[in-house]
Design an enzyme around this catalytic site. Sequence first.
Site, PDB file in Angstrom:
ATOM      1  N   ASN D  68       0.825  -1.196   0.000  1.00 22.70           N
ATOM      2  CA  ASN D  68       0.000   0.000   0.000  1.00 22.70           C
ATOM      3  C   ASN D  68       0.856   1.241   0.000  1.00 22.70           C
ATOM      4  OD1 ASN D  68      -0.295   1.908   2.519  1.00 22.70           O
ATOM      5  ND2 ASN D  68       0.102  -0.128   3.374  1.00 22.70           N
ATOM      6  N   ASN D  98      -3.111   7.041  16.616  1.00 24.24           N
ATOM      7  CA  ASN D  98      -1.829   6.945  15.923  1.00 24.24           C
ATOM      8  C   ASN D  98      -1.503   8.332  15.375  1.00 24.24           C
ATOM      9  OD1 ASN D  98      -0.254   6.608  13.261  1.00 24.24           O
ATOM     10  ND2 ASN D  98      -0.065   4.555  14.120  1.00 24.24           N
ATOM     11  N   CYS D 129       6.250   5.120   8.808  1.00 21.44           N
ATOM     12  CA  CYS D 129       5.464   5.033   7.578  1.00 21.44           C
ATOM     13  C   CYS D 129       6.366   5.228   6.367  1.00 21.44           C
ATOM     14  CB  CYS D 129       4.353   6.069   7.548  1.00 21.44           C
ATOM     15  SG  CYS D 129       3.386   5.936   6.026  1.00 21.44           S
ATOM     16  N   ASN D 191       5.652  -2.048  11.586  1.00 18.91           N
ATOM     17  CA  ASN D 191       4.988  -1.407  10.454  1.00 18.91           C
ATOM     18  C   ASN D 191       5.376  -2.186   9.180  1.00 18.91           C
ATOM     19  OD1 ASN D 191       3.710   0.563   8.736  1.00 18.91           O
ATOM     20  ND2 ASN D 191       4.094   2.104  10.290  1.00 18.91           N
ATOM     21  N   GLY D 264      -4.088  -5.966  10.966  1.00 16.17           N
ATOM     22  CA  GLY D 264      -4.230  -4.967   9.913  1.00 16.17           C
ATOM     23  C   GLY D 264      -4.835  -5.590   8.664  1.00 16.17           C
ATOM     24  N   THR D 265      -3.963  -6.039   7.783  1.00 18.85           N
ATOM     25  CA  THR D 265      -4.408  -6.624   6.525  1.00 18.85           C
ATOM     26  C   THR D 265      -5.455  -7.727   6.734  1.00 18.85           C
ATOM     27  OG1 THR D 265      -2.227  -6.110   5.658  1.00 18.85           O
ATOM     28  CG2 THR D 265      -3.553  -7.650   4.385  1.00 18.85           C
TER      29      THR D 265
HETATM   30  C1  LIG Z   1      -3.818   0.024   3.912  1.00 16.72           C
HETATM   31  C2  LIG Z   1      -2.904   0.196   5.082  1.00 16.72           C
HETATM   32  C3  LIG Z   1      -2.807   1.441   5.713  1.00 16.72           C
HETATM   33  C4  LIG Z   1      -1.967   1.630   6.803  1.00 16.72           C
HETATM   34  N1  LIG Z   1      -1.893   2.847   7.417  1.00 16.72           N
HETATM   35  C5  LIG Z   1      -1.115   2.995   8.528  1.00 16.72           C
HETATM   36  C6  LIG Z   1      -1.089   4.222   9.244  1.00 16.72           C
HETATM   37  O1  LIG Z   1      -1.778   5.177   8.911  1.00 16.72           O
HETATM   38  N2  LIG Z   1      -0.276   4.341  10.328  1.00 16.72           N
HETATM   39  C7  LIG Z   1       0.497   3.285  10.749  1.00 16.72           C
HETATM   40  O2  LIG Z   1       1.209   3.421  11.744  1.00 16.72           O
HETATM   41  N3  LIG Z   1       0.467   2.099  10.110  1.00 16.72           N
HETATM   42  C8  LIG Z   1      -0.317   1.928   9.009  1.00 16.72           C
HETATM   43  N4  LIG Z   1      -0.340   0.714   8.371  1.00 16.72           N
HETATM   44  C9  LIG Z   1       0.468  -0.403   8.879  1.00 16.72           C
HETATM   45  C10 LIG Z   1      -0.381  -1.362   9.732  1.00 16.72           C
HETATM   46  O3  LIG Z   1      -0.902  -0.686  10.844  1.00 16.72           O
HETATM   47  C11 LIG Z   1       0.452  -2.560  10.207  1.00 16.72           C
HETATM   48  O4  LIG Z   1       1.499  -2.127  11.035  1.00 16.72           O
HETATM   49  C12 LIG Z   1       1.062  -3.327   9.051  1.00 16.72           C
HETATM   50  O5  LIG Z   1       0.174  -3.364   7.977  1.00 16.72           O
HETATM   51  C13 LIG Z   1       1.444  -4.761   9.416  1.00 16.72           C
HETATM   52  O6  LIG Z   1       0.356  -5.492   9.898  1.00 16.72           O
HETATM   53  P1  LIG Z   1      -0.580  -6.415   8.962  1.00 16.72           P
HETATM   54  O7  LIG Z   1       0.329  -7.344   8.208  1.00 16.72           O
HETATM   55  O8  LIG Z   1      -1.498  -7.100   9.910  1.00 16.72           O
HETATM   56  O9  LIG Z   1      -1.295  -5.511   8.036  1.00 16.72           O
HETATM   57  C14 LIG Z   1      -1.187   0.527   7.263  1.00 16.72           C
HETATM   58  C15 LIG Z   1      -1.286  -0.717   6.633  1.00 16.72           C
HETATM   59  C16 LIG Z   1      -2.131  -0.898   5.552  1.00 16.72           C
HETATM   60  C17 LIG Z   1      -2.205  -2.252   4.906  1.00 16.72           C
END
Ligand SMILES: Cc1cc2nc3c(=O)[nH]c(=O)nc-3n(C[C@H](O)[C@H](O)[C@H](O)COP(=O)(O)O)c2cc1C
Lengths: 282, 282, 310, 310
Positions: D68, D98, D129, D191, D264-265
């Site tokens: 993303n 956050n 990020c 992240n 998250g995902t």
């Molecule tokens: C579409 C999307 C948007 C995200 N936006 C943020 C964000 O705004 N701030 C942040 O700290 N992490 C953001 N993340 C990271 C997630 O919070 C998480 O740390 C990361 O995706 C790993 O976890 P997952 O594999 O369960 O998604 C985002 C992830 C995705 C997929």
Amino acid sequence: MVMQLSRCPISKNQVIAPGYFLMEIESPEIAGEAEPGQFVMIKTRDGLEPLLRRPLSLHRISSTSIELLYQVIGKGTQSLSRTRPGEFLDLLGPLGKPFPLPKSNSGSTLLVAGGMGIAPILALAEKIAKRSKVLPAPRLRQAGKGQRSRAPLKIHLLYGAKNKANLVRIKEFQKLGVEVKTVTEDGSAGRKGLATNLLRESLVSSPGQISAVYACGPRPMLKSVARIMKNKKIPLYLSLEEMMACGMGACLGCSVRAKGKEIHYLRVCQDGPVFETGEIVL
Amino acid sequence: MVMQLSRCPISKNQVIAPGYFLMEIESPEIAGEAEPGQFVMIKTRDGLEPLLRRPLSLHRISSTSIELLYQVIGKGTQSLSRTRPGEFLDLLGPLGKPFPLPKSNSGSTLLVAGGMGIAPILALAEKIAKRSKVLPAPRLRQAGKGQRSRAPLKIHLLYGAKNKANLVRIKEFQKLGVEVKTVTEDGSAGRKGLATNLLRESLVSSPGQISAVYACGPRPMLKSVARIMKNKKIPLYLSLEEMMACGMGACLGCSVRAKGKEIHYLRVCQDGPVFETGEIVL
Amino acid sequence: MNLKTKIGKLVLQNPILVASGCFGYGEEYAPLLDLSRLGGVVTKGISLKPRPGNSPPRLAETPAGLLNSIGLENVGVDRFVEDKLPFLRKQKACVIVNIFGESLGEYRKLAEIFNDIDGIAGLEINISCPNVERGGLEFGLKPDSTRKVLETVRGKTSLPILAKLSPNVTDIVEIARAAMTGGADGLTLINTLKGMAIDVNTRRPKLARVIGGLSGPAIRPVAVRMVYEVARKLSVPIIGAGGIDSTEAALEFFIAGARAVQIGTGLLIDPRLPLTIGRELAGYLDNQGLKDIESLVGNMLIEKSKRRKE
Amino acid sequence: MNLKTKIGKLVLQNPILVASGCFGYGEEYAPLLDLSRLGGVVTKGISLKPRPGNSPPRLAETPAGLLNSIGLENVGVDRFVEDKLPFLRKQKACVIVNIFGESLGEYRKLAEIFNDIDGIAGLEINISCPNVERGGLEFGLKPDSTRKVLETVRGKTSLPILAKLSPNVTDIVEIARAAMTGGADGLTLINTLKGMAIDVNTRRPKLARVIGGLSGPAIRPVAVRMVYEVARKLSVPIIGAGGIDSTEAALEFFIAGARAVQIGTGLLIDPRLPLTIGRELAGYLDNQGLKDIESLVGNMLIEKSKRRKE
Ligand SMILES: Cc1cc2nc3c(=O)[nH]c(=O)nc-3n(C[C@H](O)[C@H](O)[C@H](O)COP(=O)(O)O)c2cc1C
Ligand SMILES: Cc1cc2nc3c(=O)[nH]c(=O)nc-3n(C[C@H](O)[C@H](O)[C@H](O)COP(=O)(O)OP(=O)(O)OC[C@H]3O[C@@H](n4cnc5c(N)ncnc54)[C@H](O)[C@@H]3O)c2cc1C
Ligand SMILES: Cc1cc2nc3c(=O)[nH]c(=O)nc-3n(C[C@H](O)[C@H](O)[C@H](O)COP(=O)(O)OP(=O)(O)OC[C@H]3O[C@@H](n4cnc5c(N)ncnc54)[C@H](O)[C@@H]3O)c2cc1C
Ligand SMILES: Cc1cc2nc3c(=O)[nH]c(=O)nc-3n(C[C@H](O)[C@H](O)[C@H](O)COP(=O)(O)O)c2cc1C
Ligand code: FES
Ligand code: FES
């Protein structure tokens, strides 16, 4: 509009043209809430392949089931095509904003479809046709005539596809009384050309007032439709596609630029997929 | 021993007990080269899930096909269980070292199987039985007697499983003239106990000479078999399992510690899966 | 279609190589594929002394990935030269020897030894193995030590040398620059990402050594990104690796800026994958109207307006 | 089964949270799951001013992963407090905000603002990020800047603060230590990994911004490893995240040393996953004869002989 997350049984899944499938899924919950233009997010197979759900438009809505029309493109649609009646699919929906119906119940409504863009258009045509039977057409200039002779809303489908085999569901439109015009890119059926050629002609030839234009198809077609309709003062509704993850407005992944000087994005899944032409930059 | 990489048609894939499947695959090339104790690496499904091939022992070898006996454990075996006759599977094999046959053609041979360890044992029993019919048994002390009365090699299967349902393929062994003894962990069939209990008893009760012992099953069982057979001067062959990636000796992923003071590893896939007890540290 | 490619002074007949550690010393795979048709064979990592490797279990499967902790088990340089190299030569393979040392001295010694040996096309310097206690990854995590290893090897050999870099770093460009400064002819990007997995039923790590190296399709986006970052900032020859399981996957690396690719995990699954990719690559170039590999390398189309925002 | 857990002074009724950026501001998911039953809701990253985010396409699928490049699109702190927070409060969600700044000054300002606002359980400081031009990841790549951001925030708020760290670093332990020194009450690990993918038919990057953040099951081995490394070296409270798509996946994080997890995902695919995991987690503890979360955290069984070799 309440969305549902549920496992629903497939009642039909059949090839209707090479690589094109028509699927029916039983879901009174989703069907009961759904409107044309909305879509569902489907987990096409358990596990990681593909990882994300896939968005598919509502092709037809009955009281207890929905129909989907899809083309086999990659892993997701491939595994959908292999499911059988009786199996269950994990569905999330209905999602997104539906097509607004034409404000007027007389004149012509133009439906412009390119390729798989035909999918949501059938549900829309059904809804418009149904309404125009229920609501009386507004009085014509020569008042005093009986209901019968009032000119009802006329629906025109302007439909373009790659070739003859890809022109599908035409009979279903005709049954509704829709006037169907088709073109193909290779000339294998109808004239050679694009749906936008048909649109240009229709704007010239169309008898009564055009109450609204609806378009669904590839981005270049939508751009072209928007250009043609510019300054015409006819409501134009476009149904967009964009890569989606959540399908419900949470991830901000499916953006389309909003009109305006400042950069600002709308979510195709939640603010759309149907937009009025003035809302977005294509 | 030439290994093959090819797509082969499935001719049979049926449940023979809850969660146990018997599959037959047509492959004259693999069947023509294969020996009991060897295995094949199967891509159970195209794509990423699971990523790696799965090793399965040759359960039976005919001239044009091989049989596999497998238990549904996880993703790989699950997708195998969903394939149908007529579909093709991507096979690599035969791989690994086969079971050496007993040196002597008389006396008893003990086959110790725990759970799914039964899989390669049937192919072995068939081969030993076949050979003992072709080769004459060595002369007994009372020479001069006809062929008939010579004491042929006697095969004993000592087979333990969790419960009754998991004791499979016993008839096939009996048809070969194998004497089958079974135990179950829960006592639902035969006596309650482990295959190693049967082994201990057989060592005491066995009439003639024991020419060799073969064992296949979970690691704790193999350890226990090795302990029981220690210093008995009877050849003991163990068939091992280890997580595998290539299955052909290239990645060094499937190691088992070799006997010796210096740390040194052997590859289960290429140096095994059959080892003599003296070669390895269990 | 001419698929020739050049990594500095190393000329390869085609750009599809097999990655270190996934092809043994070539013997096992020879019955399945003609080694002379590969762009190159990178050997299992060779050290001065034989190494037994780590305790099993050494492998675990993860989503679209493979964890390994082989620990550079190898026969050592002497037995390699005596027992293994002759076979590779006989097969007419383009041999790139992957070498690994626990100290600068060991790297130096290995470079010296191989400089005197015929039938070797180049050396790949492994400073990125996460599975050993000393040496390996340690060297590859800092620009300084990276440069020193490369200088040491460069000082002792006239063979083409490739630095095999680790993705477990904050700034791959900085490490890449150091390797080139040290005298590398090119870079291999990437080795495995450090990862681990746990069997939750037993509550034990799936690898005996707990942490291992993650390879396979799961890491491809990271690998492609690193190739792209390095190719864009430095103009150096890159061999891409990481999760190549299809022609499309290989193409991503070329378009991102690699002049050749290595196939590791993909080979363990489909031993003939390198030949398949070689064949399909030619077809792709034709379709895209490109005349050779050179014209594909780094040829990614980006809208200017968007590039600005990177 | 009592599933309570503590991250420093932050007390959570259960250890299953939703991750930032995958749950919007809670409005969208509320019809599908009761927000008050979540361990916590981490909001989309909030900045001082509204941010439009990056050009589309912003998403691409990769093997077992998702790329993303949203670019921290958000409504800005004022609208968040006015329009979004009241809803979350009404739903009785445990809200963790956050926050993201392009400069230390912006982090300071955000900390001040939220310190004065009721109904917030804690702040998560996003220094990781990969999708923005200034700030974000830059801060999280070095121990020094990491410490400074945390000190800045710590100086202005008495709320519990979590530092959300990036996996795109050579030494996660070093960064973790700096964050704790700076005053973090706990860490969120991890992240996204920086990655990219290319559409080989068009030769264009799949993301308009070319490079994005990789999440999903593909990265889980890296995330579990980082949690394990930090938990073993520092005794600090950790919230694990990265590729949790099932109860087993969540358990890996607890066993590796996390006291809570974020999804998250996985949530984008199965909106009810957090509740499913919560339910199954209790069953697992029962089965394993463990009385609470506390007794599971870091409770990995390793054979001593093997541990030595790590
Ligand atoms: C579409 C999307 C948007 C995200 N936006 C943020 C964000 O705004 N701030 C942040 O700290 N992490 C953001 N993340 C990271 C997630 O919070 C998480 O740390 C990361 O995706 C790993 O976890 P997952 O594999 O369960 O998604 C985002 C992830 C995705 C997929
Ligand atoms: C609101 C909406 C309604 C749609 N309705 C229909 C329909 O009624 N009938 C139909 O045939 N197709 C429809 N599509 C397109 C359909 O979603 C894609 O063809 C399908 O997702 C392809 O998936 P795949 O795995 O088969 O192919 P893949 O090989 O995975 O993808 C091929 C291409 O499909 C698109 N795509 C893949 N995943 C997604 C996703 N999660 N979200 C959006 N696009 C994606 C991408 O552009 C990708 O490059 C619709 C798309 C949207 C956004
Ligand atoms: C030489 C050999 C012969 C075998 N013969 C048989 C047989 O005839 N019948 C039978 O039912 N089983 C046999 N097995 C075991 C069989 O390979 C596993 O049950 C199967 O791989 C499980 O895969 P899965 O995807 O269903 O389960 P998963 O959930 O993926 O794995 C469950 C467990 O199976 C083992 N396993 C998984 N992948 C592999 C792999 N690539 N290599 C080795 N082990 C793996 C691991 O211990 C894993 O924890 C044999 C194993 C080996 C090494
Ligand atoms: C089983 C295995 C063994 C490996 N051994 C080595 C090695 O000895 N030396 C080395 O430099 N890289 C080694 N690697 C790393 C690979 O060469 C390659 O860089 C990495 O796996 C990424 O590519 P892939 O995803 O195609 O496997 C090994 C990888 C695997 C899976
Ligand atoms: S797909 Fe998540 S916001 Fe539209
Ligand atoms: S599985 Fe690769 S060496 Fe045995």
